[in-house]
Design an enzyme around this catalytic site. Structure first.
Site, PDB file in Angstrom:
ATOM      1  N   TRP A   8       0.818  -1.220   0.000  1.00 18.48           N
ATOM      2  CA  TRP A   8       0.000   0.000   0.000  1.00 18.48           C
ATOM      3  C   TRP A   8       0.851   1.270   0.000  1.00 18.48           C
ATOM      4  O   TRP A   8       0.303   2.388   0.078  1.00 18.48           O
ATOM      5  CB  TRP A   8      -0.991  -0.022   1.169  1.00 18.48           C
ATOM      6  N   LYS A   9       2.161   1.088  -0.020  1.00 13.79           N
ATOM      7  CA  LYS A   9       3.101   2.225  -0.153  1.00 13.79           C
ATOM      8  C   LYS A   9       2.685   3.365   0.790  1.00 13.79           C
ATOM      9  O   LYS A   9       2.340   3.122   1.941  1.00 13.79           O
ATOM     10  CB  LYS A   9       3.147   2.677  -1.618  1.00 13.79           C
ATOM     11  N   HIS A  92      12.869  -2.604  -2.054  1.00 13.49           N
ATOM     12  CA  HIS A  92      11.882  -2.215  -3.070  1.00 13.49           C
ATOM     13  C   HIS A  92      12.486  -1.140  -3.969  1.00 13.49           C
ATOM     14  O   HIS A  92      13.268  -0.304  -3.510  1.00 13.49           O
ATOM     15  CB  HIS A  92      10.609  -1.702  -2.393  1.00 13.49           C
ATOM     16  N   GLU A 163      10.589  -7.324  -9.816  1.00 14.96           N
ATOM     17  CA  GLU A 163       9.807  -6.136 -10.169  1.00 14.96           C
ATOM     18  C   GLU A 163      10.629  -5.238 -11.093  1.00 14.96           C
ATOM     19  O   GLU A 163      11.402  -4.400 -10.606  1.00 14.96           O
ATOM     20  CB  GLU A 163       9.455  -5.350  -8.908  1.00 14.96           C
TER      21      GLU A 163
END
Ligand code: PGA
Length: 245
Positions: A8-9, A92, A163
């Site tokens: 959900w950053k 990330h 990613e």
């Protein structure tokens, strides 16, 4: 069991996070998929209370690598573990590229997670520039090597999220067949560092329309979803898509 992890950053504030969490709980969630929520730190302990007793997993978006001390603004892997997290994203792409997190920092965070029994979700991915310079495999090899070489995993688990930076938040996902190939390559590469079977998730513009094209691939053990998971409509349609697959 496949993984669907929702990052959900910093999309949702405290109230919005709790509203979405409670909406998801009210919807009813599939039991044949491991769903994980990665909320903002401010809301994390309340989310933990709300999901306690369900099969939802809770994760941190980032960890500091020291357990305690004079590190203003930081929150350690230990604190997240004590708050009820089982997982933590490490490295990330937004941490690497916006907050200048290096491979060395990523390594320390991997170790910090393992030290306290959090399962790190090691995020790796090449940039558009890497692709243009034909350095895709070079980039991923380096990220994997720095994070995993000589790492004492012990009895812990590790997950990897592939990613591609160019696919994150861009609305241009990596094609499912390419993801499948990349995951096979990553799994081969990881064998240089551990005998364990390490699940590999795909992340980058996954949504309700395309999720099944990824999940159905054998080498894709799950997905890490940002934007599309941060609204009720987005998340519910993802769940519906999964249950009709
Ligand atoms: P996205 O983000 O789904 O919004 O592309 C994925 C991620 O950053 O983990």
């Amino acid at each position: 069991m496949k993984y669907v992890f929702a990052n959900w950053k910093m999309y949702l504030d405290f109230d919005e996070t709790m509203i979405l969490t409670n909406q998801l709980l009210a919807e009813g969630l599939p039991s044949d998929i491991t769903i994980g929520l990665f909320p903002n730190t401010i809301a994390l302990t309340e989310v933990e209370k709300a999901i306690n007793g369900t099969n939802l997993m809770l994760g941190a978006q980032n960890v500091a690598w020291v357990p305690k001390g004079a590190y203003t603004g930081a929150t350690s892997a230990l604190f997240y573990k004590n708050a009820g997290c089982t997982h933590a994203l490490v490295g990330h792409s937004e941490r690497r590229h916006i907050f200048n997190e290096t491979n060395d920092a990523v390594r320390k965070k991997m170790e910090a997670c393992l030290d306290v029994g959090l399962t790190p979700v090691l995020c790796i991915g090449e940039t558009q520039q890497d692709v243009e310079n034909n350095k895709q495999q070079y980039r991923l090899k380096k990220q994997l090597m720095k994070a995993l070489e000589g790492l004492d995993i012990g009895n812990n688990d590790i997950l990897i999220a592939y990613e591609p930076v160019w696919a994150i938040g861009s609305g241009k996902p990596c094609l499912p067949d390419d993801v499948e190939d990349m995951h096979e390559w990553i799994k081969q590469e990881v064998k240089n560092y551990t005998d364990k079977n390490i699940p590999v998730l795909y992340g980058g513009s996954v949504n309700a329309q395309n999720i099944n094209k990824y999940i159905s691939k054998q080498s894709v053990d799950g997905v890490l979803i940002g934007h599309a998971s941060a609204t009720k409509e987005g998340f519910t349609s993802i769940i519906q898509a999964l249950s009709t697959s």
